[in-house]
Design a protein around this motif. Sequence first.
Motif, short mmCIF file in Angstrom:
data_model
loop_
_atom_site.label_atom_id
_atom_site.label_comp_id
_atom_site.label_asym_id
_atom_site.label_seq_id
_atom_site.Cartn_x
_atom_site.Cartn_y
_atom_site.Cartn_z
N VAL A 5 -16.45 13.60 32.94
CA VAL A 5 -16.44 12.09 33.19
C VAL A 5 -15.01 11.67 32.37
CG1 VAL A 5 -17.15 9.92 32.19
CG2 VAL A 5 -18.77 11.76 32.95
N LEU A 6 -14.30 10.76 33.28
CA LEU A 6 -12.96 10.37 32.45
C LEU A 6 -13.26 8.79 32.08
CD1 LEU A 6 -9.81 10.18 32.19
CD2 LEU A 6 -9.79 9.07 34.48
N VAL A 7 -13.01 8.48 30.84
CA VAL A 7 -13.16 7.28 30.16
C VAL A 7 -11.77 6.36 30.11
CG1 VAL A 7 -14.17 5.94 28.40
CG2 VAL A 7 -15.16 7.76 29.15
N VAL A 14 -13.70 0.87 21.32
CA VAL A 14 -14.67 0.70 22.59
C VAL A 14 -14.53 2.18 23.16
CG1 VAL A 14 -15.33 -0.25 24.90
CG2 VAL A 14 -14.66 -1.57 22.82
N ARG A 15 -13.33 2.67 23.63
CA ARG A 15 -13.19 3.98 24.23
C ARG A 15 -13.69 4.96 23.50
NH1 ARG A 15 -8.32 3.67 24.52
NH2 ARG A 15 -7.55 5.40 23.03
N ALA A 16 -13.50 5.16 22.13
CA ALA A 16 -13.99 6.04 21.28
C ALA A 16 -15.54 6.10 21.51
CB ALA A 16 -13.34 5.93 20.02
N CYS A 52 -15.39 8.57 37.11
CA CYS A 52 -14.63 7.89 36.33
C CYS A 52 -15.48 6.39 35.84
CB CYS A 52 -13.42 7.16 36.95
SG CYS A 52 -12.56 8.73 37.78
N LEU A 53 -15.32 6.56 34.38
CA LEU A 53 -15.72 5.13 33.96
C LEU A 53 -14.41 4.19 33.51
CD1 LEU A 53 -18.33 4.01 33.01
CD2 LEU A 53 -17.85 4.75 30.71
N LEU A 54 -14.41 3.05 34.48
CA LEU A 54 -13.23 2.12 34.10
C LEU A 54 -13.58 0.87 33.50
CD1 LEU A 54 -11.50 3.07 37.57
CD2 LEU A 54 -11.20 4.33 35.22
#
Length: 218
Positions: A5-7, A14-16, A52-54
């Motif tokens: 997964v790409l975040v 939030v990303r962390a 991909c989580l965008l």
Amino acid sequence: MTIRVLVADDQDIVRAGLCMILDAQPGIAVVGEAADGRRAIAMARSLRPDVCLLDIRMPEVDGIEATRQLAGPDVADPLAVVVITTFDLDDYVYGALKAGARGFLLKDAGTEMLTQAVHAAARGDALIAPSITARLLSSFASRRSRSMPPEPVEALTAREEQVLLAAARGRTNGEIGDELSISLSTVKTHIAALMRKLGARNRVEIVMWAYETGRVDT
């Protein structure tokens, strides 16, 4: 088999948090992080993650445009994208799904739903937050008069219409099989036939077509 997964989210905290949640799940590994849409596109094309989580609102390139560039109709080898946002707006939902997203979640969806969405996207299915799903009907209905898609050249069979409606109402393949008293493999065969006849690349596009042609009551 591990889902890579790409975040991408411009808010560091939030990303962390998303990365920590996903890395803690068995069978999921975060392979990259991006703080803006342009970087997310470049990393996705380089790493070729399974999902991909965008985030929707990102600098440089927003999440919808990033989705279009990674998974849109003109992309030869599209990636699986799940869009996640704080903003519960119909235009965001519609824009993300039209751009090619396989899922749409709010950031308060919780660990279980986030994990389910990643797994669903990786296997070619779709998961949209329940709080959003009911409103999609009116959102798509309001657009039908302006852009009604054509009927397929090869007409759908009666059974394919039944499977289409069940999928549009959010049923899983297993639930469709139970509801129509057919096997799971038969459901998958009908889904594949629907994709071929409608020129759809994934389950989301099938569901969108059902909404846009008025097959689901509003």
